[in-house]
Design an enzyme around this catalytic site. Structure first.
Site, PDB file in Angstrom:
ATOM      1  N   ILE A 192      25.638 -47.077 -15.552  1.00  0.00           N
ATOM      2  CA  ILE A 192      25.388 -47.277 -16.982  1.00  0.00           C
ATOM      3  C   ILE A 192      24.222 -48.227 -17.197  1.00  0.00           C
ATOM      4  O   ILE A 192      23.324 -47.971 -18.005  1.00  0.00           O
ATOM      5  CB  ILE A 192      26.654 -47.793 -17.691  1.00  0.00           C
ATOM      6  CG1 ILE A 192      27.743 -46.722 -17.630  1.00  0.00           C
ATOM      7  CG2 ILE A 192      26.355 -48.187 -19.129  1.00  0.00           C
ATOM      8  CD1 ILE A 192      29.098 -47.194 -18.091  1.00  0.00           C
ATOM      9  N   ASP A 395      44.007 -45.624 -18.232  1.00  0.00           N
ATOM     10  CA  ASP A 395      42.716 -45.686 -18.912  1.00  0.00           C
ATOM     11  C   ASP A 395      42.874 -45.269 -20.384  1.00  0.00           C
ATOM     12  O   ASP A 395      42.380 -45.939 -21.296  1.00  0.00           O
ATOM     13  CB  ASP A 395      41.721 -44.772 -18.193  1.00  0.00           C
ATOM     14  CG  ASP A 395      40.347 -44.819 -18.822  1.00  0.00           C
ATOM     15  OD1 ASP A 395      39.769 -45.913 -18.882  1.00  0.00           O
ATOM     16  OD2 ASP A 395      39.863 -43.760 -19.279  1.00  0.00           O
ATOM     17  N   LYS A 399      42.454 -47.590 -23.940  1.00  0.00           N
ATOM     18  CA  LYS A 399      41.617 -47.216 -25.089  1.00  0.00           C
ATOM     19  C   LYS A 399      42.454 -47.167 -26.369  1.00  0.00           C
ATOM     20  O   LYS A 399      42.013 -47.594 -27.434  1.00  0.00           O
ATOM     21  CB  LYS A 399      40.917 -45.885 -24.826  1.00  0.00           C
ATOM     22  CG  LYS A 399      39.818 -46.032 -23.775  1.00  0.00           C
ATOM     23  CD  LYS A 399      39.310 -44.684 -23.299  1.00  0.00           C
ATOM     24  CE  LYS A 399      38.206 -44.842 -22.254  1.00  0.00           C
ATOM     25  NZ  LYS A 399      37.933 -43.578 -21.559  1.00  0.00           N
TER      26      LYS A 399
END
Lengths: 530, 530
Positions: A192, A395, A399
């Site tokens: 990223i 995960d 979120k």
């Protein structure tokens, strides 16, 4: 398409303020002398005596300031005159000092004067605001200010050590029309981080021309080395520079460098997935430095930390932005935030937040056993190296948690009910090939669930739901009226039901990968500066 | 759910700056005397002579300021002393005036001093920034500034006529911790305007408590009367007040009132669908006053006007926001803007922008003739009074145009290729019942198009498309892989394909009606202040 952005300044409007400002001057080294005491108020003649004493010694006074209802007169003189000036004043005001009409004569050294000089500036409101906002947002203390003439001169006395920084930020504030400059420090140069650096360099000319935004990368740090250049790191060979000329990575040193070189729009971008940078967020935010991150750790750790970071951002007039912690570049965070911000209470959040689980169940139609599908997804690089890190649902749970917190929840990660799709016997550390092999023992179970859903004209989705205070992520059979029904590929989805949106507001699209994540991070950076 | 918003300040952080500021004082009426001339630079003794002369006349000096490299000394005195002071200085400096070492002695009257008084303010960067930003953003000119002591006092000399405004905005800036106050003027009190007023009053306490945002409605205007109260209009009986005590509506008078009472966050909200307020947008924006509107006229008129309004907003550091001109409260505008803003070029925009046409084709399954469906939709209030205003496609075309402009297009409305669903023979002015009756003659045509689509496993949607430079709105048969396939009710949809989003980013949901529109307008207002 004409790539002009609405708001691009055409013609001369942009240079209006630049025309008013003629220049920035500075006096590199001055000493400030303050004569103070409550007995001085309204004492006609004290100014005469002060200036008379200094005149006898031929002391040149660079700056004078005495505010209303103020018990002091403040003078800037050349350091070479300071001792003499103090002595002259002590002699002249001996009696006043004895009877405490004058309390003190204070000398402060190591100061500079920065002056913004212009014409007709008094007719243009906001010049002083711009000067002092630029200094304030760069955390430059101001010891004295004077402005008085028609042909304007705003003078600010600051610490000498801040003079270069002050010249720079005032220059940036005035001499590029509406241009704004962001000084960006990027922690983490992995997938990223590298994509973001590429994007910034690639879009720099367009952003400068069309949006008058000057994005400068002033720091890049990976786990080994860091490169700090407040004037900007050249685009072409940052990797080589980082590898060959970077100093040893040290977040404390990074923090001090950033602080020393702070500008009105300094941004820290944490592109890592590690804890260490998170520990520095409070320091950066407390200093008025913006933090932008796709790192979920701060948002999914203790709720208190999450709240505290927002408090610090507000109290220090800066930003803590993390759009890409859910749905990558999709505006999930913004959508929830906007609903809450306008006082439109959220009744329900639903979504598919794991690209991998989205792909698996959007693709799983019974033609291939579930374990084979997982194996094939892994082979294509669609899963974590250990697919159990996707299948365990954590995960997605994280979120959901962070979106729920934006919606007002103060839940912790343990409050989220998580359906772990990894069969219990396969959860121990083990060789991954062996795990995938053993997963085949459960193919019949998955197929039974799938075909049961199909019989009811439903489809399986790994759905995250916030319903009132209850948070859960689990495999759910959804019918054709459900927004997740027609998901494709690895799409992410968010559906928000509120008082105003009784039918949910739905956002969906690609929610993972370095390209959209880096683009979302760049968008957050632009929101800091805009 | 705990309704706390992330960023709510808990405990004491919020009052940090309030503690530093002890008070705001003012000297209601002062006169400024400026002695200026380039020969004065570095002239040791000139200060002594100036202050000596004034001391002989027992003139009390309220404020002194002389900046670095400045050719002048600036003094504030009481108006009663002004004439005497000027005379004393002219006498003392007679020779200097004759030889032009001193150029001028200028007297300016009708001024006030506002002073922010505090403790240890010099250790807190940003105080001066906050003071002068508040004044600048309220368009208050500053004639002189002095700051000098350790126990800080920032004094600003301003026009006397601005003194109340100045006290108010500085007070607002410091005395509520991080609270920000928006002064809102609403033009139009129809469906959307009234809903917005209700929403603001209803959400005021929550916004104040949780977000430290104080939303005050200071003006409401309909086409007949207007009510202007800079201190805020009471919630309970604004309708009565507007009807019974409002003055005659006059946008010019409104503009002058708003300007006189301008604060750092003054917002004009145009909730009308008419041209008149639009003509005032440039005046408001040029004055640094934000404009928020669901009115499409400015965005779909000449592209030059659209560009000019954005330029004005940027040049005057304010906002021109119009999220609700497409998709009501759905973040269509924001999504397109964010893509463009980050330099992610838009390849294609697609959408369903008319709630009425969405409803008609989402519902039209052949079980009822098209003309009957239109009649029934009209009976339920889902269409314009004359349904031809929906069927002609113009509303959808306008929304496509404005989104395309945000994406970089400079097209005009005539550049949009519009499929008008009203048969050519029915376009003349006519009785609506008769038109709907005659529409039945075309039911077979509509049914043929529908059943052809059905045979190809497609559904009819009135689709707006921007593809490169080409803009069109028309009836389109979409297949199951198209984002518009599963639209329901009167949902609106936007699908954006970009370099980063090769699979489109999709937003859908309720895109019409006063509730979501007013909520979207409120969101824009909050973006002005945030």
């Amino acid at each position: 398409l004409n790539p002009k952005f609405p708001g691009t300044i055409v013609g001369t409007t942009d240079s209006r303020q630049a025309h008013i400002i003629r220049g920035i001057s500075s006096v590199d080294h001055v000493t400030l002398i303050r004569v103070q005491g409550s007995g001085m108020v309204g004492m006609a003649g004290i100014s005469q005596r002060i200036f008379g004493a200094l005149a006898t010694g031929k002391v040149n006074i660079i700056l004078i300031t005495q505010g209303s209802s103020e018990h002091s007169v403040c003078l800037a003189v050349s350091p070479k005159d300071a001792a003499k000036a103090k002595k002259l004043l002590e002699t002249e005001l001996k009696h006043d000092l004895e009877i405490h009409r004058v309390a003190d004569i204070i000398v402060e050294d190591d100061l500079s004067i920065i002056a913004v000089v212009g014409e007709n500036m008094r007719q243009t409101p906001g010049i002083a605001g711009k000067v002092f906002q630029a200094l304030g947002r760069s955390r430059i203390n101001i010891s004295a200010i004077a402005q008085g003439s028609s042909e304007l001169n705003i003078s600010a006395v600051i610490r000498r050590v801040d003079r270069h920084k002050a010249l720079r930020v005032i220059h940036d504030a005035f001499f590029y029309g509406p241009r704004k400059t962001a000084h960006i420090y990027i922690i983490g140069a992995g997938l990223i981080g590298s994509q973001l650096i590429r994007d910034i360099y690639q879009k720099q000319p367009w952003l400068l021309k069309e949006r008058h935004l000057d994005l400068r990368i002033c720091g890049i740090a990976n786990s080994r080395t860091m490169l700090l250049r407040h004037e900007g790191i050249p685009a072409d060979n940052w990797q080589d520079l980082l590898r060959n000329t970077g100093q040893k990575s040290d977040l404390q040193q990074l923090f001090h460098y950033v602080k020393e070189n702070q500008s009105p729009f300094t941004v820290i971008v944490d592109t890592t997935a590690s804890h260490q940078p998170v520990e520095w967020y409070p320091h950066f935010l407390g200093q008025g430095i913006a933090v932008v991150t796709p790192n979920k750790i701060a948002n999914t750790g203790p709720a208190d930390l999450f709240m505290r970071l927002h408090e610090l951002a507000i109290a220090n007039d800066t930003r803590f932005l993390y759009e890409t912690t859910a749905g990558a570049g999709l505006p999930f965070v913004q959508a929830v935030r906007d609903r809450v911000a306008s006082g439109d209470p959220i009744q329900r959040l639903e979504g598919v937040f794991s690209g991998t689980l989205s792909y698996l169940f959007n693709t799983y139609d019974g033609s291939m056993p579930f374990s084979k599908l997982v194996q094939s997804a892994r082979d294509q690089g669609f899963t974590e190296p250990d697919p159990r890190d996707d299948l365990n649902g954590l995960d997605a749970a994280r979120k959901l948690l962070l979106l729920a917190r934006i919606a007002g929840s103060r839940a912790e990660i343990d409050d989220v009910q998580v359906e772990n799709l990894v069969p219990e016997k396969l959860r121990k550390p083990d060789n991954i090939s062996r795990v995938l092999e053993k997963l085949a023992d459960y193919d019949a179970d998955f197929e039974r669930i799938r075909s049961n859903a199909e019989k009811k004209k439903a489809r399986l989705r790994y759905l995250a739901v916030m319903d009132k205070n209850h948070l859960s992520v689990k495999l759910t059979a959804v019918k054709s009226d459900h927004p997740a029904w027609d998901l494709k590929g690895s799409e992410n989805l968010l559906a928000v039901t509120t008082d105003a949106y009784t039918d949910p507001l739905v956002i969906k699209g690609s929610g993972a990968g370095p390209v959209v994540t880096a683009n979302g991070v760049l968008n957050d950076i632009l929101k800091v500066i805009d």
